[in-house]
Design an enzyme around this catalytic site. Structure first.
Site: not given
Length: 458
Positions: A258, A264, A401, A422
């Site tokens: 990102q 996110c 997040h 992630n």
């Protein structure tokens, strides 16, 4: 006549500068020319060769500052010692200390000192002593740079991640932060009974506050105002596999990054959508996060300023799908919605559901059937520098997040974990993934992973 002589001398000076400019690119002052020649002589004396013109210019500036300091010190009255331009004259004091001085004075308090001193009762000593003259001292040696200094580690880290600082002051500031972080990482890794390790990843020159501000933009502080769905289609599932890894079943695209855009939430929602589309159609397609960043801006979701996965699902449903990443590529900044690209739908969903709150068993049922968007508290330093193993570090439940649970399992030492994708690139964690402890005493799950999970339906 006076004016003519002045003109003559000025002309000579300008001619000299212009001639030197042709050799050195820039016309320095006469004082700088002299200092430049001194630097040349010093380089020749010590056999110094710099890797490129930029490094040479940087070292010249440091040399010049050091020479001024040395001369000012030597000109000061009442000093019984003199300084000189030795082999360290192109180093800052911080660089010099980092490369040379490694006596562990900070550990002296823990040292057990001997109690005997055989010279205790000596009463007479000579006025002067020089053991060199008595053959008890070998010639002076040079330790060189016998280990990789912290400064060199920072240099290597900068090179690995392509880091360039705007000026020496910023570089010095970042070096101090890097040094503190490395000490924290090494202290953590040396602690006993931790099933995970930290590493000097791409975030190693950021304070924890800077790291959180740049990356974590899931709007967890607004969770209380969200209306959660009441249906949960996996409610009656009674048997689930012991381990699940949706990567092995072709339902997970490669890890993405990102960057410094706080979206996110978009990466989490897209990963879950990619997963259900692959499981429904048999085709794994990388979808566009940038479309959500640019076009999903009429509600809570605000591009790089943060958003919710549920609201992203709502946008995808209303928009009849998302375009591919190839056709609407990621830019990492807020942009104007590309209406033409937005109108092309490569994958769609029909709805979404929320996993019952604070229930890891319910979350396991969902993840056993598809990748699931989850929100976590990723604000801790251990999360920032996570490298490998099952993460059991301390963290709160201030959700900040968005990530994606793409499986779960049991480690070799029997520890249960969630497999989480992630969006910080493959340099972070286990090639972009983290294994987070599963089945903790707190009903919210570790870092709040069971507090706000959801998944799209197709």
């Amino acid at each position: 006549m006076v004016a003519k002589n002045q003109f003559y001398h000025i002309s000579l000076t300008l001619l000299f500068c212009m001639g030197f400019w042709g050799f050195q690119v820039t016309c320095r002052t006469l004082q700088d020319v002299s200092m430049y020649e001194r630097h040349e002589e010093w380089m020749s004396r010590y056999g110094i060769v710099y890797k490129d013109p930029q490094e040479r210019e940087k070292r010249f500036r440091i040399f010049k500052q050091n020479v001024k300091y040395i001369e000012a010190s030597n000109n000061a009255a009442n000093k019984p010692y003199q300084l000189g331009t030795n082999q360290f004259a192109d180093l800052t004091n911080e660089e010099f200390v980092a490369r040379r001085n490694r006596f562990k004075g900070h550990m002296c308090s823990s040292i057990i000192r001997s109690t005997t001193f055989k010279y205790e009762n000596v009463t007479a000593v000579p006025t002067t002593v020089d053991w060199r003259q008595k053959g008890a001292v070998t010639p002076v040696k040079n330790q060189g740079q016998c280990d990789v200094s912290m400064y060199e580690r920072h240099e290597e880290w900068m090179s690995r991640y392509g880091i360039v600082y705007k000026d020496p002051q910023e570089r010095e500031k970042r070096f101090r932060i890097f040094k503190q972080n490395v000490k924290y990482i090494e202290a953590s890794n040396n602690a006993a009974n931790k099933p995970y390790q930290l590493g000097t990843n791409q975030f190693a020159d950021l304070t924890n506050e800077e790291f959180v501000a740049r990356r974590n933009r899931f709007k967890g502080h607004m969770c209380s105002s969200i209306i959660r769905s009441t249906t949960f289609k996996y409610e009656n599932v009674t048997a689930v596999p012991t381990t699940v890894d949706w990567r092995q079943k072709g339902a997970v695209t490669p890890v993405k990054n990102q960057g410094q855009c706080g979206c996110c939430w978009a990466f989490s929602a897209v990963a879950a959508t990619e997963g259900i589309h692959a499981l429904t159609t048999g085709k794994l397609i990388s979808l566009s996060e940038q479309e959500l960043v640019d076009c999903d801006t009429k509600g809570v979701d605000q591009g790089c300023e943060g958003g919710f996965m549920d609201d992203a699902f709502k946008f995808i449903i209303k928009n009849h799908g998302l375009n591919t990443e190839a056709n609407y590529p990621y830019k990492g900044v807020d942009g104007k919605c590309n209406a033409k690209a937005e109108a092309i739908d490569a994958a769609t969903i029909t709805g979404y559901e929320d996993v019952p709150v604070n229930n890891e068993n319910a979350l396991q049922k969902a993840v056993a059937n598809q990748p699931v968007s989850v929100a976590i508290d990723a604000s801790g330093s251990d999360f920032q520098f996570y490298k490998s193993g099952v993460f059991t570090g301390s963290c709160g439940t201030e959700l900040d997040h968005g990530v994606t649970a793409v499986g779960y399992g049991i480690s070799n030492d029997g520890g249960k974990y969630w497999l989480v994708k992630n969006s910080w690139g493959t340099e972070w964690g286990e090639e972009g993934y983290i294994r987070m402890q599963r089945g903790v005493a707190a009903q919210e799950g570790l870092c709040g992973i069971a507090m706000m999970a959801s998944y799209p339906t197709a």
